[in-house]
Motif scaffolding. Structure first.
Motif, PDB file in Angstrom:
ATOM      1  N   GLY A  55       0.901  -1.346  -0.139  1.00 32.64           N
ATOM      2  CA  GLY A  55      -0.290  -0.082  -0.066  1.00 32.64           C
ATOM      3  C   GLY A  55       0.978   1.396  -0.079  1.00 32.64           C
ATOM      4  O   GLY A  55       0.518   2.109  -0.743  1.00 32.64           O
ATOM      5  N   TYR A  56       1.937   1.396   0.755  1.00 35.52           N
ATOM      6  CA  TYR A  56       2.689   2.339   0.810  1.00 35.52           C
ATOM      7  C   TYR A  56       3.472   2.513  -0.641  1.00 35.52           C
ATOM      8  O   TYR A  56       3.303   3.796  -0.946  1.00 35.52           O
ATOM      9  N   LEU A  57       3.941   1.578  -1.278  1.00 31.14           N
ATOM     10  CA  LEU A  57       4.534   1.597  -2.378  1.00 31.14           C
ATOM     11  C   LEU A  57       3.614   2.258  -3.455  1.00 31.14           C
ATOM     12  O   LEU A  57       4.130   2.979  -4.190  1.00 31.14           O
ATOM     13  N   LEU A  58       2.627   1.775  -3.486  1.00 32.77           N
ATOM     14  CA  LEU A  58       1.435   2.031  -4.332  1.00 32.77           C
ATOM     15  C   LEU A  58       1.240   3.548  -4.438  1.00 32.77           C
ATOM     16  O   LEU A  58       1.121   4.213  -5.386  1.00 32.77           O
ATOM     17  N   ASN A  59       0.866   4.079  -2.996  1.00 33.89           N
ATOM     18  CA  ASN A  59       0.621   5.391  -2.707  1.00 33.89           C
ATOM     19  C   ASN A  59       1.658   6.422  -3.159  1.00 33.89           C
ATOM     20  O   ASN A  59       1.596   7.459  -4.038  1.00 33.89           O
ATOM     21  N   GLU A  60       3.085   6.017  -3.205  1.00 28.22           N
ATOM     22  CA  GLU A  60       4.083   6.613  -3.501  1.00 28.22           C
ATOM     23  C   GLU A  60       4.004   6.776  -4.995  1.00 28.22           C
ATOM     24  O   GLU A  60       4.516   7.866  -5.605  1.00 28.22           O
ATOM     25  N   ASN A  62       3.495  10.357 -10.276  1.00 27.57           N
ATOM     26  CA  ASN A  62       2.894  10.600 -11.379  1.00 27.57           C
ATOM     27  C   ASN A  62       1.567  11.491 -11.428  1.00 27.57           C
ATOM     28  O   ASN A  62       1.018  11.637 -12.582  1.00 27.57           O
ATOM     29  N   THR A  63       1.293  12.226 -10.252  1.00 25.49           N
ATOM     30  CA  THR A  63       0.020  13.072 -10.306  1.00 25.49           C
ATOM     31  C   THR A  63       0.703  14.384 -10.452  1.00 25.49           C
ATOM     32  O   THR A  63       1.649  15.017  -9.778  1.00 25.49           O
ATOM     33  N   SER A  64      -0.014  15.194 -11.303  1.00 27.54           N
ATOM     34  CA  SER A  64       0.339  16.661 -11.392  1.00 27.54           C
ATOM     35  C   SER A  64      -0.304  17.406 -10.628  1.00 27.54           C
ATOM     36  O   SER A  64      -1.512  17.157 -10.126  1.00 27.54           O
ATOM     37  N   LEU A  65       0.041  18.710 -10.385  1.00 28.76           N
ATOM     38  CA  LEU A  65      -0.838  19.722  -9.426  1.00 28.76           C
ATOM     39  C   LEU A  65      -2.029  20.393 -10.433  1.00 28.76           C
ATOM     40  O   LEU A  65      -1.825  20.448 -11.682  1.00 28.76           O
ATOM     41  N   SER A  66      -2.872  20.888  -9.814  1.00 30.97           N
ATOM     42  CA  SER A  66      -3.917  21.566 -10.559  1.00 30.97           C
ATOM     43  C   SER A  66      -3.328  22.920 -10.975  1.00 30.97           C
ATOM     44  O   SER A  66      -2.393  23.610 -10.445  1.00 30.97           O
ATOM     45  N   SER A  67      -3.850  23.538 -11.980  1.00 31.74           N
ATOM     46  CA  SER A  67      -3.286  24.738 -12.417  1.00 31.74           C
ATOM     47  C   SER A  67      -3.696  25.950 -11.520  1.00 31.74           C
ATOM     48  O   SER A  67      -2.986  26.750 -11.097  1.00 31.74           O
ATOM     49  N   GLU A  68      -4.877  25.626 -10.939  1.00 29.58           N
ATOM     50  CA  GLU A  68      -5.296  26.697  -9.620  1.00 29.58           C
ATOM     51  C   GLU A  68      -4.355  26.744  -8.769  1.00 29.58           C
ATOM     52  O   GLU A  68      -3.933  27.700  -8.222  1.00 29.58           O
TER      53      GLU A  68
END
Length: 104
Positions: free
Chosen positions: A17-22, A27-33
């Protein structure tokens, strides 16, 4: 089921679970806002902001060996009673400002 088997299974699940979360966070980007809010916060330290904008879509960016996705945006400020406009390029994954330049 013995306690050893139960503890080994629980430990394997926790590590997975920890490795999947990392991996997902990487690979997740921030929102433009969020990126615009961070840039505005930095500019507010220099003076008041009259206006701002940001493109909602990410674009590819490459400079030398650096390749990433970026947001482009702009800020209008008042400095010494004079209106100044700037454009910026910010990394979509970290929110770091890669470049800021004034608009004439």
């Amino acid at each position: 089921m013995t306690w050893k088997t139960f503890i080994a299974g629980a430990l394997a699940g926790a590590v997975s679970g920890y490795l999947l979360n990392e991996a997902v966070k990487k690979n997740t980007s921030l929102s433009s806002e969020t990126v615009l809010a961070n840039v505005k916060k930095a500019f507010k330290e220099e003076g008041p902001i009259d206006g701002s904008w940001i493109q909602m879509t990410k674009e590819d960016f490459a400079k030398y060996a650096i390749k990433t996705k970026v947001y482009r945006g702009g800020i209008t400020t008042s400095q010494n009673g004079e209106r100044k406009q700037y454009e910026f390029i910010a990394d979509a994954f970290t929110g770091s400002v890669l470049d800021v330049y004034p608009i004439s």
